[in-house]
Design a protein around this motif. Sequence first.
Motif, PDB file in Angstrom:
ATOM      1  N   ARG A 104       0.836  -1.203   0.000  1.00  0.00           N
ATOM      2  CA  ARG A 104       0.000   0.000   0.000  1.00  0.00           C
ATOM      3  C   ARG A 104       0.870   1.251   0.000  1.00  0.00           C
ATOM      4  O   ARG A 104       0.597   2.210  -0.711  1.00  0.00           O
ATOM      5  N   VAL A 105       1.902   1.234   0.774  1.00  0.00           N
ATOM      6  CA  VAL A 105       2.803   2.394   0.843  1.00  0.00           C
ATOM      7  C   VAL A 105       3.451   2.617  -0.510  1.00  0.00           C
ATOM      8  O   VAL A 105       3.518   3.731  -1.025  1.00  0.00           O
ATOM      9  N   VAL A 106       3.912   1.547  -1.138  1.00  0.00           N
ATOM     10  CA  VAL A 106       4.577   1.655  -2.457  1.00  0.00           C
ATOM     11  C   VAL A 106       3.585   2.144  -3.483  1.00  0.00           C
ATOM     12  O   VAL A 106       3.892   3.025  -4.292  1.00  0.00           O
ATOM     13  N   ASP A 107       2.372   1.583  -3.462  1.00  0.00           N
ATOM     14  CA  ASP A 107       1.368   2.002  -4.459  1.00  0.00           C
ATOM     15  C   ASP A 107       1.029   3.474  -4.281  1.00  0.00           C
ATOM     16  O   ASP A 107       0.893   4.203  -5.267  1.00  0.00           O
ATOM     17  N   ARG A 108       0.864   3.921  -3.048  1.00  0.00           N
ATOM     18  CA  ARG A 108       0.545   5.321  -2.800  1.00  0.00           C
ATOM     19  C   ARG A 108       1.704   6.206  -3.253  1.00  0.00           C
ATOM     20  O   ARG A 108       1.500   7.243  -3.886  1.00  0.00           O
ATOM     21  N   PHE A 109       2.929   5.787  -2.978  1.00  0.00           N
ATOM     22  CA  PHE A 109       4.095   6.551  -3.381  1.00  0.00           C
ATOM     23  C   PHE A 109       4.182   6.662  -4.899  1.00  0.00           C
ATOM     24  O   PHE A 109       4.401   7.742  -5.446  1.00  0.00           O
ATOM     25  N   LEU A 110       3.965   5.579  -5.604  1.00  0.00           N
ATOM     26  CA  LEU A 110       4.037   5.578  -7.074  1.00  0.00           C
ATOM     27  C   LEU A 110       2.896   6.385  -7.671  1.00  0.00           C
ATOM     28  O   LEU A 110       3.083   7.080  -8.665  1.00  0.00           O
ATOM     29  N   ALA A 111       1.729   6.316  -7.071  1.00  0.00           N
ATOM     30  CA  ALA A 111       0.600   7.108  -7.555  1.00  0.00           C
ATOM     31  C   ALA A 111       0.909   8.576  -7.407  1.00  0.00           C
ATOM     32  O   ALA A 111       0.613   9.385  -8.310  1.00  0.00           O
ATOM     33  N   ASP A 112       1.498   8.953  -6.270  1.00  0.00           N
ATOM     34  CA  ASP A 112       1.884  10.350  -6.080  1.00  0.00           C
ATOM     35  C   ASP A 112       2.922  10.775  -7.110  1.00  0.00           C
ATOM     36  O   ASP A 112       2.860  11.874  -7.659  1.00  0.00           O
ATOM     37  N   LEU A 113       3.877   9.898  -7.413  1.00  0.00           N
ATOM     38  CA  LEU A 113       4.880  10.216  -8.425  1.00  0.00           C
ATOM     39  C   LEU A 113       4.260  10.384  -9.804  1.00  0.00           C
ATOM     40  O   LEU A 113       4.631  11.290 -10.565  1.00  0.00           O
ATOM     41  N   GLU A 114       3.300   9.545 -10.134  1.00  0.00           N
ATOM     42  CA  GLU A 114       2.640   9.632 -11.449  1.00  0.00           C
ATOM     43  C   GLU A 114       1.867  10.932 -11.558  1.00  0.00           C
ATOM     44  O   GLU A 114       1.876  11.582 -12.586  1.00  0.00           O
ATOM     45  N   LYS A 115       1.202  11.328 -10.472  1.00  0.00           N
ATOM     46  CA  LYS A 115       0.452  12.591 -10.481  1.00  0.00           C
ATOM     47  C   LYS A 115       1.398  13.777 -10.649  1.00  0.00           C
ATOM     48  O   LYS A 115       1.110  14.716 -11.377  1.00  0.00           O
ATOM     49  N   GLN A 116       2.515  13.692  -9.978  1.00  0.00           N
ATOM     50  CA  GLN A 116       3.485  14.781 -10.097  1.00  0.00           C
ATOM     51  C   GLN A 116       4.063  14.844 -11.528  1.00  0.00           C
ATOM     52  O   GLN A 116       4.243  15.915 -12.075  1.00  0.00           O
ATOM     53  N   SER A 117       4.368  13.678 -12.117  1.00  0.00           N
ATOM     54  CA  SER A 117       4.925  13.678 -13.481  1.00  0.00           C
ATOM     55  C   SER A 117       3.886  14.126 -14.509  1.00  0.00           C
ATOM     56  O   SER A 117       4.203  14.790 -15.489  1.00  0.00           O
ATOM     57  N   GLU A 118       2.601  13.797 -14.284  1.00  0.00           N
ATOM     58  CA  GLU A 118       1.537  14.246 -15.178  1.00  0.00           C
ATOM     59  C   GLU A 118       1.351  15.746 -15.032  1.00  0.00           C
ATOM     60  O   GLU A 118       1.126  16.451 -16.009  1.00  0.00           O
ATOM     61  N   GLY A 119       1.405  16.254 -13.840  1.00  0.00           N
ATOM     62  CA  GLY A 119       1.269  17.685 -13.613  1.00  0.00           C
ATOM     63  C   GLY A 119       2.441  18.434 -14.227  1.00  0.00           C
ATOM     64  O   GLY A 119       2.287  19.531 -14.767  1.00  0.00           O
ATOM     65  N   ALA A 120       3.628  17.891 -14.179  1.00  0.00           N
ATOM     66  CA  ALA A 120       4.801  18.542 -14.755  1.00  0.00           C
ATOM     67  C   ALA A 120       4.741  18.492 -16.271  1.00  0.00           C
ATOM     68  O   ALA A 120       5.180  19.400 -16.951  1.00  0.00           O
TER      69      ALA A 120
END
Length: 186
Positions: free
Chosen positions: A168-184
């Motif tokens: 769960r921690v890894v999935d949440r971390f990767l989801a946050d990274l994907e959101k940040q990369s999409e926003g960038a």
Amino acid sequence: MNNLMVLASVNAADAAPSPLSVNWSELLVVAVGFAILMFIVVKFVVPMFEKTFADRTEAIEGGIAKAEKAQAEASAALDEYKQQLVDARTEANRIREEARSEGAQILADLKEKAAAESARITEQAQTAIAAERQAAVVSLRAEVGSLATTLAGRIVGESLDDDARSGRVVDRFLADLEKQSEGAAK
């Protein structure tokens, strides 16, 4: 004596025939000979000349007829040759057009096959790339998850060995990274 000689010469002159006088016996012999000669010429020589003349006329007319016939045959052969030449040119043009059409069709078929093969190769490559990407993402998630769990465990000071919680921690971390990369990216 002179007189006598003159008289003798006058008598001698009377006794000799005159060159202008007609000798009937000679005339009759010449006329009969001429008539016989004319009969022979009319009976035998003239028909031979006429036969020779007729033969030559016939030969000339026959030669002219043969020449006209040969000329007509040559003209007919020339017309036939010209028609065959026209037919051959027409046939050659038809064959050339068929060859062009077939060549264009073959070229279009080859282009179509090349495009289909290119599309197939591209699709296979994209499928292979997508599969490799997916494998790389899975592999990276696993590595990032294990690194993140280890890092989080060091930060927090306790071990995060529970697989469910770590996932769960890894999935949440990767989801946050994907959101940040999409926003960038936007």
